[in-house]
Design a protein around this motif. Structure first.
Motif, PDB file in Angstrom:
ATOM      1  N   ARG A  49       0.825  -1.214   0.000  1.00 39.60           N
ATOM      2  CA  ARG A  49       0.000   0.000   0.000  1.00 39.60           C
ATOM      3  C   ARG A  49       0.859   1.264   0.000  1.00 39.60           C
ATOM      4  NH1 ARG A  49      -4.999  -0.673   4.218  1.00 39.60           N
ATOM      5  NH2 ARG A  49      -6.041  -2.338   3.110  1.00 39.60           N
ATOM      6  N   PRO A  50       1.536   1.543  -1.092  1.00 39.08           N
ATOM      7  CA  PRO A  50       2.424   2.717  -1.121  1.00 39.08           C
ATOM      8  C   PRO A  50       1.680   3.983  -0.697  1.00 39.08           C
ATOM      9  CG  PRO A  50       2.588   1.457  -3.158  1.00 39.08           C
ATOM     10  CD  PRO A  50       1.463   0.866  -2.383  1.00 39.08           C
ATOM     11  N   ASP A  51       2.409   4.887  -0.056  1.00 44.81           N
ATOM     12  CA  ASP A  51       1.803   6.119   0.447  1.00 44.81           C
ATOM     13  C   ASP A  51       1.313   7.002  -0.697  1.00 44.81           C
ATOM     14  OD1 ASP A  51       2.272   5.622   3.258  1.00 44.81           O
ATOM     15  OD2 ASP A  51       4.390   5.880   2.779  1.00 44.81           O
ATOM     16  N   LEU A  52       2.098   7.123  -1.743  1.00 45.20           N
ATOM     17  CA  LEU A  52       1.703   7.887  -2.929  1.00 45.20           C
ATOM     18  C   LEU A  52       1.980   7.037  -4.161  1.00 45.20           C
ATOM     19  CD1 LEU A  52       3.116  10.139  -0.847  1.00 45.20           C
ATOM     20  CD2 LEU A  52       2.436  11.626  -2.682  1.00 45.20           C
ATOM     21  N   VAL A  53       1.021   7.005  -5.063  1.00 46.14           N
ATOM     22  CA  VAL A  53       1.172   6.247  -6.305  1.00 46.14           C
ATOM     23  C   VAL A  53       0.923   7.192  -7.469  1.00 46.14           C
ATOM     24  CG1 VAL A  53       0.289   4.323  -7.673  1.00 46.14           C
ATOM     25  CG2 VAL A  53       0.432   4.110  -5.187  1.00 46.14           C
ATOM     26  N   PHE A  54       1.878   7.240  -8.379  1.00 42.33           N
ATOM     27  CA  PHE A  54       1.794   8.075  -9.576  1.00 42.33           C
ATOM     28  C   PHE A  54       1.601   7.129 -10.766  1.00 42.33           C
ATOM     29  CE2 PHE A  54       4.273  10.170  -6.350  1.00 42.33           C
ATOM     30  CZ  PHE A  54       3.827  11.475  -6.375  1.00 42.33           C
ATOM     31  N   PRO A  55       0.343   6.790 -11.090  1.00 43.23           N
ATOM     32  CA  PRO A  55       0.091   5.787 -12.133  1.00 43.23           C
ATOM     33  C   PRO A  55       0.691   6.154 -13.491  1.00 43.23           C
ATOM     34  CG  PRO A  55      -1.926   6.275 -10.927  1.00 43.23           C
ATOM     35  CD  PRO A  55      -0.894   7.269 -10.486  1.00 43.23           C
ATOM     36  N   LYS A  56       0.642   7.426 -13.847  1.00 44.98           N
ATOM     37  CA  LYS A  56       1.170   7.877 -15.139  1.00 44.98           C
ATOM     38  C   LYS A  56       2.652   7.505 -15.292  1.00 44.98           C
ATOM     39  CE  LYS A  56       1.961  12.190 -17.684  1.00 44.98           C
ATOM     40  NZ  LYS A  56       1.720  13.634 -17.680  1.00 44.98           N
ATOM     41  N   TYR A  57       3.383   7.539 -14.195  1.00 42.15           N
ATOM     42  CA  TYR A  57       4.817   7.264 -14.204  1.00 42.15           C
ATOM     43  C   TYR A  57       5.161   5.867 -13.690  1.00 42.15           C
ATOM     44  CZ  TYR A  57       4.860  12.322 -14.693  1.00 42.15           C
ATOM     45  OH  TYR A  57       4.641  13.609 -15.124  1.00 42.15           O
ATOM     46  N   LEU A  59       5.157   4.926 -10.682  1.00 39.24           N
ATOM     47  CA  LEU A  59       6.033   5.179  -9.547  1.00 39.24           C
ATOM     48  C   LEU A  59       5.241   5.050  -8.256  1.00 39.24           C
ATOM     49  CD1 LEU A  59       8.731   6.236  -8.269  1.00 39.24           C
ATOM     50  CD2 LEU A  59       7.793   8.529  -8.578  1.00 39.24           C
ATOM     51  N   ALA A  60       5.781   4.276  -7.341  1.00 42.04           N
ATOM     52  CA  ALA A  60       5.188   4.108  -6.016  1.00 42.04           C
ATOM     53  C   ALA A  60       6.167   4.677  -4.990  1.00 42.04           C
ATOM     54  CB  ALA A  60       4.920   2.635  -5.735  1.00 42.04           C
ATOM     55  N   LEU A  61       5.689   5.598  -4.178  1.00 39.29           N
ATOM     56  CA  LEU A  61       6.529   6.202  -3.147  1.00 39.29           C
ATOM     57  C   LEU A  61       6.083   5.759  -1.765  1.00 39.29           C
ATOM     58  CD1 LEU A  61       7.031   9.990  -4.010  1.00 39.29           C
ATOM     59  CD2 LEU A  61       8.694   8.151  -4.133  1.00 39.29           C
ATOM     60  N   PHE A  62       7.057   5.362  -0.985  1.00 42.67           N
ATOM     61  CA  PHE A  62       6.830   5.087   0.424  1.00 42.67           C
ATOM     62  C   PHE A  62       7.486   6.218   1.203  1.00 42.67           C
ATOM     63  CE2 PHE A  62       6.745   0.845  -1.453  1.00 42.67           C
ATOM     64  CZ  PHE A  62       5.613   0.304  -0.868  1.00 42.67           C
ATOM     65  N   VAL A  63       6.761   6.800   2.129  1.00 43.92           N
ATOM     66  CA  VAL A  63       7.331   7.806   3.025  1.00 43.92           C
ATOM     67  C   VAL A  63       7.514   7.106   4.366  1.00 43.92           C
ATOM     68  CG1 VAL A  63       7.089  10.096   4.040  1.00 43.92           C
ATOM     69  CG2 VAL A  63       6.121   9.635   1.772  1.00 43.92           C
ATOM     70  N   HIS A  64       8.759   6.731   4.633  1.00 40.00           N
ATOM     71  CA  HIS A  64       9.059   5.918   5.814  1.00 40.00           C
ATOM     72  C   HIS A  64       9.542   6.758   6.977  1.00 40.00           C
ATOM     73  CE1 HIS A  64       8.302   2.176   3.989  1.00 40.00           C
ATOM     74  NE2 HIS A  64       9.488   1.901   3.507  1.00 40.00           N
ATOM     75  N   TRP A 110       6.676  -1.701 -11.534  1.00 40.22           N
ATOM     76  CA  TRP A 110       6.621  -0.384 -10.894  1.00 40.22           C
ATOM     77  C   TRP A 110       8.011   0.015 -10.421  1.00 40.22           C
ATOM     78  CZ3 TRP A 110       2.366   2.800 -10.110  1.00 40.22           C
ATOM     79  CH2 TRP A 110       1.133   2.260 -10.497  1.00 40.22           C
ATOM     80  N   ASP A 111       8.278   1.318 -10.441  1.00 43.86           N
ATOM     81  CA  ASP A 111       9.468   1.856  -9.798  1.00 43.86           C
ATOM     82  C   ASP A 111       9.041   2.185  -8.371  1.00 43.86           C
ATOM     83  OD1 ASP A 111      11.835   3.068  -9.074  1.00 43.86           O
ATOM     84  OD2 ASP A 111      11.519   4.863 -10.279  1.00 43.86           O
ATOM     85  N   ALA A 112       9.695   1.603  -7.401  1.00 41.33           N
ATOM     86  CA  ALA A 112       9.363   1.829  -5.993  1.00 41.33           C
ATOM     87  C   ALA A 112      10.512   2.582  -5.338  1.00 41.33           C
ATOM     88  CB  ALA A 112       9.114   0.500  -5.285  1.00 41.33           C
ATOM     89  N   GLN A 113      10.185   3.701  -4.697  1.00 39.82           N
ATOM     90  CA  GLN A 113      11.191   4.535  -4.057  1.00 39.82           C
ATOM     91  C   GLN A 113      10.766   4.844  -2.624  1.00 39.82           C
ATOM     92  OE1 GLN A 113      14.113   5.636  -5.461  1.00 39.82           O
ATOM     93  NE2 GLN A 113      13.634   4.431  -7.278  1.00 39.82           N
TER      94      GLN A 113
END
Length: 138
Positions: A49-57, A59-64, A110-113
């Motif tokens: 459940r990534p914190d922010l998901v940018f479907p167009k890119y 990209l899944a961002l986790f804010v840890h 997905w690119d996960a950062q």
């Protein structure tokens, strides 16, 4: 060092730690939105459940949080002095789960950062970090 708070009170305090909509997460969301980026929050259909998901890119961002997710070499990633075995086990499981979620996202294309809590303190630095993530996607 002895904990000056009763175990019941400590348990209650720890139960109040939020998992979603944290201050660092909101900082990232506000800045991403100001940059004109559009995203979805906490997508249940993606691993972790990534914190922010940018479907167009893709990209899944986790804010840890540095403490809970053990940001390497960060002073916020200190370990409690009491019940050290319990905490060490908990932290190891968190790190293993985080790594597994990132690997699963990458396997799905997905690119996960990860953006760490301490990286959200300086808005200019956070802005540069987000810009660099999206420059690679252009």
């Amino acid at each position: 060092m002895v904990d000056h708070i009763s175990p019941e009170r400590r348990s209650w305090l720890m139960s109040r730690v939020k998992g979603k909509n944290t201050t660092p997460e909101i900082r990232v969301r506000q800045l991403a939105h100001a940059m004109g980026l559009r995203f979805r929050l906490h997508r249940k259909d993606l691993p972790g459940r990534p914190d922010l998901v940018f479907p167009k890119y893709r990209l899944a961002l986790f804010v840890h949080g540095c403490f809970w997710h053990r940001h390497p070499n960060c002073p916020k990633a200190s370990s409690p002095k009491t019940r050290s075995q319990f905490w060490q086990s908990k932290f190891e499981k968190n790190v293993e789960r985080d790594q597994r979620n990132i690997e699963n996202l990458r396997a799905l294309g997905w690119d996960a950062q990860v953006i760490w809590e301490c990286e959200t303190k300086d808005p200019a630095e956070l802005s540069r970090r987000l810009e660099s993530l999206f420059e690679r996607k252009q």
